[in-house]
Scaffold this active site. Structure first.
Site, mmCIF file in Angstrom:
data_model
loop_
_atom_site.group_PDB
_atom_site.id
_atom_site.type_symbol
_atom_site.label_atom_id
_atom_site.label_comp_id
_atom_site.label_asym_id
_atom_site.label_seq_id
_atom_site.Cartn_x
_atom_site.Cartn_y
_atom_site.Cartn_z
ATOM 1 N N ILE A 117 1.104 2.514 -1.565
ATOM 2 C CA ILE A 117 0.492 1.256 -1.170
ATOM 3 C C ILE A 117 1.498 0.145 -1.431
ATOM 4 C CG2 ILE A 117 -1.384 -0.379 -1.593
ATOM 5 C CD1 ILE A 117 -3.093 1.972 -2.517
ATOM 6 N N CYS A 118 1.792 -0.645 -0.402
ATOM 7 C CA CYS A 118 2.695 -1.796 -0.527
ATOM 8 C C CYS A 118 4.072 -1.344 -1.029
ATOM 9 C CB CYS A 118 2.043 -2.847 -1.436
ATOM 10 S SG CYS A 118 2.820 -4.483 -1.398
ATOM 11 N N THR A 119 4.585 -1.978 -2.096
ATOM 12 C CA THR A 119 5.938 -1.666 -2.570
ATOM 13 C C THR A 119 5.999 -0.376 -3.374
ATOM 14 O OG1 THR A 119 5.606 -3.118 -4.479
ATOM 15 C CG2 THR A 119 6.697 -4.066 -2.553
ATOM 16 N N GLY A 120 4.871 0.321 -3.501
ATOM 17 C CA GLY A 120 4.939 1.663 -4.074
ATOM 18 C C GLY A 120 5.820 2.572 -3.232
#
Length: 336
Positions: A117-120
């Protein structure tokens, strides 16, 4: 062995890293913690782990999260989800895993589904799991991510990308879209829609990130394409021409097409195909209509056309899709 003893919920392990965003950490628990089968059994088992032994994990807020599992639980996962973190250090700066994080990821079994999720997504990329594959992240970080990982095909416009065993989402709330998509992929539209209703979110959002990127504020007197979309949804079973949609907003085709893409992130034609695929999925799951009837009611005209579109969008034929997502309902009906 009975079917009861064979049942095991799909285990989702959420990897909590220092600097995590509490909102994103909660998304998998909210979405995967709700679905149940016809007998009331939870379809997913959601647990959270750290790269360290059980203990507190820092967040970007003024509180920490007490995590009850260490990295060893990753070896039991069917799906691993990595939410965003603001303290990724060398992962974010250099695209290199820390020894601690590399050891944790090394516990994941081959074949486990992975998602970010996102910058993961930086974690998956630094582990080499996205080389040569498509991926997305928050639109504000897409250019930097592409420079750091040139071997990844970054698409900054979409809400999420499903590349089979690896899935990535755009920023923050796009994690909800991604998790709902995985539930839909695993258990069908009806189950995912029920989760969305209980979460008070739309089961499917139109368009991609393009609609959220900052642009000059439009003239408030300008018309939108909302009415045209509502008009089209009411007659998906009919042939719909671009000029007819534009006429609903009293716009030229050129102006309508530009405005539509600005508002949804996709072209009118792409949007119509998405809506027709979704309608076909619902009909295949919830009715006994023939494939030819479903094709007509969804607006594809012929079974061959629908087959091509479902194959492109979902990777399966209409018959295979129906067989997969009607099986549980049929089994439940036989038990009653």
């Amino acid at each position: 062995m009975s079917r009861e003893s064979e049942f095991r919920p799909h285990r989702v392990v959420v990897l909590a890293l220092d600097g995590l965003l509490p909102f994103e950490l909660g998304i998998p628990h909210r979405i995967f913690g709700r679905p149940r089968d016809a007998r009331g059994r939870l379809l997913y088992d959601v647990v959270t782990c750290s790269v360290r032994p059980p203990g507190p994990v820092r967040t970007d807020a003024d509180f920490a999260v007490q995590v009850e599992h260490g990295p060893e639980i990753l070896a039991t996962a069917d799906t691993v989800i990595v939410p965003a973190s603001y303290e990724l250090g060398p992962v974010f700066e250099e695209g290199v895993l820390t020894a601690e994080l590399a050891a944790a990821l090394g516990r994941i079994r081959p074949g486990t589904r992975l998602a970010s999720i996102c910058t993961g997504v930086y974690v998956l990329a630094a582990a080499g799991l996205l080389d040569g594959r498509p991926a997305t992240t928050h639109w504000a970080d897409a250019d930097r991510f592409q420079r750091l990982f040139p071997h990844i095909r970054v698409d900054p416009d979409v809400l999420f990308i499903d590349d089979g065993d690896v899935l990535t989402s755009a920023g923050v709330a796009a994690g909800i879209d991604l998790c709902l998509h995985m539930v839909r992929r695993d258990h069908g539209t009806a189950v995912a829609n029920e989760v969305a209703r209980r979460t008070v979110v739309p089961p499917h959002r139109d368009g991609g990130q393009a609609q959220y990127i900052h642009r000059p504020v439009p003239d408030p007197q300008q018309a939108t394409t909302t009415s045209a979309r509502a008009w089209a949804l009411g007659r998906l079973h009919e042939p719909i021409q671009l000029r007819d949609m534009a006429a609903q907003e009293s716009m030229s085709v050129r102006t309508f097409t530009r405005r539509f893409r600005e508002e949804t992130g996709v072209s009118p034609g792409q949007w119509l195909t998405q809506q027709r695929v979704e309608r076909a999925r619902q009909l295949l799951e919830s009715t006994d209509r023939s494939v030819d009837q479903v094709a007509r009611e969804a607006g594809f005209g012929t079974a061959q056309s629908m087959r091509q579109h479902l194959q492109a969008a979902l990777g399966v034929t209409p018959t295979a899709y129906r067989r997969t997502f009607r099986a549980e309902k049929e089994t439940a009906a036989l038990r009653r």
